[in-house]
Design a protein around this motif. Structure first.
Motif, PDB file in Angstrom:
ATOM      1  N   TRP A 177      -2.642   2.998  -7.682  1.00  0.00           N
ATOM      2  CA  TRP A 177      -3.612   4.092  -7.577  1.00  0.00           C
ATOM      3  C   TRP A 177      -3.017   5.410  -8.093  1.00  0.00           C
ATOM      4  N   ARG A 221       1.583   6.199  -5.302  1.00  0.00           N
ATOM      5  CA  ARG A 221       0.461   5.875  -4.414  1.00  0.00           C
ATOM      6  C   ARG A 221       0.365   4.358  -4.278  1.00  0.00           C
ATOM      7  N   GLU A 222      -0.670   3.883  -3.600  1.00  0.00           N
ATOM      8  CA  GLU A 222      -0.848   2.479  -3.287  1.00  0.00           C
ATOM      9  C   GLU A 222      -0.696   1.576  -4.518  1.00  0.00           C
ATOM     10  N   ALA A 268       0.806  -1.225   0.000  1.00  0.00           N
ATOM     11  CA  ALA A 268       0.000   0.000   0.000  1.00  0.00           C
ATOM     12  C   ALA A 268       0.838   1.273   0.000  1.00  0.00           C
ATOM     13  N   ASP A 269       2.094   1.188   0.415  1.00  0.00           N
ATOM     14  CA  ASP A 269       2.915   2.401   0.373  1.00  0.00           C
ATOM     15  C   ASP A 269       3.448   2.675  -1.038  1.00  0.00           C
TER      16      ASP A 269
END
Lengths: 318, 462
Positions: free
Chosen positions: A128, A108-109, A82-83
Motif C-alpha cells: 500500500w 505501509r501494509e 500488514a506491518d
C-alpha cells in the motif's frame, strides 16, 4: 470436502506446488484492521479421515494479508504482513527458529507476495506504499523497488513464461506491466474506472492477463492490443477481490468478491459465468486453484473458514 | 489507531467506490452498523453486549381529574408497574440483584420535576422491596414529552457504558395532581430573540403554527383523531393492551358524596370508540379563533406510568429472561420552537440512519400524537405508510401523560412486535426517536423459566 476454522479472519489461501494435499492460509485478527495475524499450514485428509489437519502455524504481530509458496524449496513460505514486512518461514525448522528472514522495507501494509515460477530464485511483494519490491532469499535487502503507481498496489504477479516480466494492479486504476531489466514500466493499461484489486496471467497465453476491480467486473486483456479488453465479465455484486487463472484450462478463471461468492468463469465462452459458490457468509477474499489436482479449489474469507472442494461439488458437503 | 483508520478507509473504498480515483480525504463516519436490510449479506443481529428489553409494562392511562386515577397519588401509580413488571411476571429469583449493579432512570413527572426525586426514592422502597432498594441509584431526566423515551435511552447508554448491569427506564405523570403552569419568572432578554420567545409559547399555539405553516387542514386533523380512536378502541376491545397493562388497585372518591371506593384499574378510559368526523367538526377551536386545534384532535390530559427493564443480552440469556427486543439507536434533534411538534420528523430519520437502516426497513412507527397537526405533518413529511404508524392508536385516544408517554410507546411497540412475529424493526418518535429491533435472535415466545414446585423430596422418592 472438509472445512477448516481459523481463529482469525481469512485473507488468502494458496496450494503448495509440491504436495497435492498441502495448503497455506493467511489470516488476520479483527478483519485485518487491528491486531495479530497467523499463518496456518494445512494438510488435507487422506480419504478415510474427515478432518483437515494443521501441520504448523505461525503467529505474527500484525495481520497476514497474503502468502506465496517458494517454487524452489518445498518447505519455504513467503508472507506479506500488514506491518509492511515480508517474512520467510521454513516448515522444516521448529517454530522457534521461524521466521528465518524478515525484511522490513515497505512503509505501509504489504498486500501480496508472488514467487517467480520460471527462474525460481526471486519473489515480488506489492504494498500500500504504492511500490512493488523484488527480493531474493540470499540478499538482506530488496533487489529493486518499482515505484510508479500513484496509490496502493494490491497485487504483483509474475508472467508464467518470461522470468523477468510481471504485472501489477493498483488502486490508481491502472495495470502496469514491467520488465525487471528495464528502468520503468513497459506498459500502462488504464484498465478500469475504479480501483483494481487483483490481476493474473493466463497460464497458456503469455500475452493474456485478467484484472479484477471495485467496479464489480473482471476484464481480460491482450497486452499486444490493450486499447479494448478481450472480454468483460460481470456477475459479481460487489468489488472483485481476487482473480486466478486455471493452471489446467486456458479459458478458466476463479474469482472471489466482497459479495461473498466465489465464481468460476470461462472467458472464451459466450456465457462466461460457469459456476457460482455462495458458501461464505462474509466477504470472500482468498481463492486458489490447485496446480497438482485438476479442479481442486480452495477459498477463505472473513467468516474465518477455509473451504477446499472439487469443482462441481458443494463446498459445504462433507 | 491512525493505522487502523487508514486500513478501514482503504477497505471502505472497495465497498463504496465514490470516485474514479480514491481520494485520501474520504471521511469515515461512525455508525452502529452500516449494513441495513438492503445490504447484500445477512446481518448478524445477536451480540452478547446488545442492550435488550426483557420487560415493558404500563398502567392503564386515565383521564385526569375525571378518570380512574383522579384520586391516586403519583407515588402510587408507578409502584405497581415496577413491582409487577420486574418481579412477578418475569419471575426474577430473589437475590438476583444482589451482586448486580442496578439503576433506575425515570422520565419523571414533567410538571413537577423537583418533587420527583424524593418520591422516586420512596416508591423504590414500595416497588422494589425485593432487592435492597437503598443500594439502587435513581436519577430523573426531563425532556418534556420525550422524557420516558430519554430515560430508556439513558439506561441503554449506561448499560453500554458499564455503569449498570440492569436498569429500569420509566416514566410517570399524574396530571390530576400537577398542573401545567405558565413559566413564573422569565429573563427579560428572551424578547430579543424570536426563537427564545417562541420557547414560551403555549403548546397549543405551536400546534396552530404547525397547521398554518405546513398547511395541515382541520379535516386532516379530525380524520387522524378519528383513526386514533378507532384503532385504540379496536386494540382495547380485542385485548391487545392486556399484555402490557398492569392493573392498579386504588381508590376513587365520589365527588358528590365523598365516599371512597376501592377499585382496580386495568383499562384505558380515554378511548371514545364512537368518535366521528361530524361530531369533531362541531368542536370549537381552543387556541385561535380561525384555528384548527380542538379538544377533539389534541392529546388528552391524563394520568399514567410505564416502565421498561433493560440489560445486556448476555445477562438476559444467563438469567433465562425473555428478550422482547433490542435497543438499536437513539437520537434527539432540535427544531424551531415555534413549531416544536415537528420533532419526530427531524429525529426519526437520524435515529433510523444511525441504526444502519432506511426508513423503509422499519416495520412499525409509534409517533406521539401531542396534536393531530404535528402528527399528520410528521407522517406526511416522512412519507410513512399509515398502516405502519400508531397501529394501536396514539395519545389522542389513549391520553398523553407527559412524562410517561415515551415509556408507554416503547411498551406498546414491543408488545405489538411480539404479536407480529419475527425480524421486525420499529421506531418510536417524539422530539427524540429510538429504533428497536425484534430480530431473529429474540425469543419466539418466552424463555423465562417457570419455577417448578419443589416438593422437598429427594429425586429417589419421585
Amino acid at each position: 470436502m472438509p472445512v477448516f476454522k481459523t481463529p482469525f479472519n481469512g485473507y488468502s489461501v494458496k496450494f503448495s506446488p509440491f504436495y497435492e494435499s498441502r495448503l497455506a492460509v493467511a489470516t488476520a485478527q479483527n478483519f485485518g484492521i487491528l491486531g495479530n495475524g497467523r499463518i496456518h499450514v494445512l494438510d488435507l485428509p487422506s480419504s478415510p479421515s474427515p478432518q483437515i489437519s494443521e501441520l504448523a502455524s505461525y503467529d505474527t504481530a500484525d495481520g497476514v494479508y497474503d502468502l506465496a509458496w517458494s517454487e524452489s524449496h518445498e518447505s519455504l513460505l513467503v508472507a506479506a504482513i500488514a506491518d509492511g514486512s515480508i517474512k520467510i518461514y521454513d516448515l522444516s525448522l521448529p517454530p522457534t527458529s521461524n521466521p528465518i528472514r524478515s525484511f522490513l522495507e515497505h512503509s505501509r501494509e504489504a498486500h501480496s507476495a508472488d514467487y517467480n515460477p520460471v527462474r525460481r530464485d526471486s519473489f515480488l511483494s506489492a504494498s500500500w506504499d504504492d511500490s512493488v519490491k523484488l527480493w531474493t532469499l540470499d540478499r538482506p535487502t530488496s533487489v529493486r523497488t518499482f515505484k510508479e503507481h500513484a496509490y496502493c498496489v494490491y497485487s504483483a504477479v509474475w508472467n508464467p513464461r518470461h522470468a523477468d516480466v510481471f504485472a501489477s494492479a493498483s488502486g490508481d486504476c491502472t495495470l502496469r506491466v514491467w520488465d525487471v531489466r528495464e528502468p520503468g514500466s513497459t506498459m500502462i493499461i488504464p484498465a478500469h474506472d475504479f480501483e483494481i484489486l487483483s490481476c493474473d496471467w493466463n497460464k497458456y497465453d503469455d500475452c493474456c492477463i485478467a484484472t479484477a476491480s471495485v467496479d464489480k467486473t473482471i476484464k481480460v486483456w491482450d497486452v499486444r492490443s490493450y486499447r479494448v479488453p478481450i472480454s468483460v465479465l460481470s456477475g459479481h455484486g460487489y468489488a472483485v477481490r481476487k482473480v486466478r487463472f486455471s493452471p489446467h484450462r486456458q479459458g478458466l478463471m476463479v474469482s472471489c468478491s466482497y459479495d461473498m461468492t466465489v465464481c468460476l468463469w470461462d472467458y472464451m465462452l459466450e456465457d462466461a459465468l460457469v459456476g457460482r459458490y455462495d458458501h461464505h457468509t462474509e466477504f470472500a477474499v482468498g481463492v486458489d486453484m490447485s496446480v497438482l489436482v485438476e479442479g481442486l479449489l480452495a477459498s477463505t474469507g472473513w467468516d474465518e473458514l477455509v473451504y477446499v472442494w472439487q469443482n462441481g461439488t458443494d463446498p459445504r458437503a462433507f | 489507531m491512525e493505522k487502523a483508520l487508514n486500513r478501514q478507509r482503504v477497505l471502505l473504498q472497495h465497498l463504496q467506490p465514490t470516485s474514479s480515483f480514491p481520494s485520501s480525504s474520504a471521511a469515515l463516519s461512525a455508525s452502529i452498523c452500516a449494513a441495513g436490510d438492503s445490504a447484500a449479506y445477512h446481518r448478524t443481529a445477536a451480540f452478547g453486549d446488545d442492550v435488550v428489553i426483557v420487560a415493558a409494562y404500563r398502567t392503564a392511562i386515565c383521564k385526569s381529574k375525571r378518570g380512574g386515577f383522579k384520586d391516586t397519588l403519583p407515588d402510587d401509580l408507578l409502584a405497581p408497574v415496577l413491582k409487577c413488571d420486574q418481579v412477578s411476571r418475569v419471575r426474577l429469583p430473589r437475590g438476583l440483584f444482589a451482586p448486580i449493579r442496578m439503576g433506575v432512570q425515570t422520565g419523571c413527572s414533567v410538571l413537577q420535576p423537583e418533587k420527583a426525586w424524593s418520591f422516586w426514592r420512596f416508591h423504590l422502597a414500595l416497588g422494589l422491596n425485593l432487592f435492597h432498594p437503598d443500594t439502587v441509584p435513581i436519577r430523573t431526566v426531563n425532556r418534556q414529552c420525550s422524557s420516558g423515551l430519554q430515560a430508556v435511552a439513558d439506561v441503554a447508554a449506561f448499560i453500554k457504558a458499564g455503569f449498570y448491569d440492569i436498569g429500569i427506564g420509566a416514566g410517570l405523570e399524574c396530571m390530576s395532581v400537577d398542573q401545567i403552569d405558565r413559566v413564573q419568572k422569565v429573563n427579560p432578554k428572551v424578547e430579543i430573540f424570536a426563537q427564545a420567545r417562541d420557547c414560551l409559547l403555549p403548546m397549543g399555539v405551536t400546534s396552530e403554527n404547525v397547521a398554518q405553516r405546513f398547511g395541515v387542514t382541520r379535516q386532516e386533523q379530525d380524520h387522524a383523531a378519528v383513526e386514533s380512536h378507532r384503532r385504540a378502541a379496536a386494540a382495547s376491545v380485542s385485548g391487545k393492551f392486556k399484555d402490557e397493562i398492569i392493573p392498579v388497585s386504588t381508590k376513587v372518591v365520589d365527588p358528590k358524596t365523598g365516599i371512597e371506593k376501592p377499585v382496580t384499574i386495568s383499562v384505558d378510559d380515554g378511548i371514545r370508540p364512537n368518535t366521528n368526523m361530524t361530531d369533531l367538526a362541531k368542536l370549537k377551536t381552543v387556541f385561535k379563533k380561525d384555528g384548527t386545534t380542538t379538544a377533539g384532535n389534541a392529546s388528552q390530559v391524563s394520568d399514567g406510568a410505564g416502565a421498561v427493564l433493560l440489560m445486556k443480552r448476555s445477562l438476559a440469556v444467563q438469567k433465562g429472561l425473555p428478550i422482547l427486543g433490542v435497543f438499536r439507536s437513539f437520537a434527539a434533534v432540535g427544531v424551531d420552537p415555534a413549531v416544536m411538534g415537528i420533532g419526530p420528523a427531524a429525529a426519526i430519520p437520524v435515529a433510523v440512519k444511525s441504526a444502519g437502516l432506511e426508513l423503509d426497513d422499519v416495520d412499525l412507527f409509534e409517533i406521539n400524537e401531542a396534536f393531530a397537526s404535528q402528527y399528520v405533518y410528521c407522517c406526511k413529511k416522512l412519507g410513512l405508510d399509515p398502516e405502519k404508524v400508531n397501529v394501536n392508536g396514539g395519545a389522542i385516544a389513549l391520553g398523553h401523560p407527559l412524562g410517561a408517554t415515551g415509556a408507554r410507546c416503547v411498551g406498546t411497540l414491543l408488545h405489538e412486535m411480539k404479536r407480529r412475529g419475527k425480524d421486525c424493526r420499529f421506531g418510536s418518535g417524539m422530539g427524540a426517536a429510538a429504533v428497536f429491533e425484534r430480530g431473529d435472535c429474540v425469543d419466539e415466545l418466552c424463555n423465562a423459566r417457570t419455577v417448578q414446585k419443589n416438593n422437598l423430596l429427594s429425586k429417589d422418592v419421585q
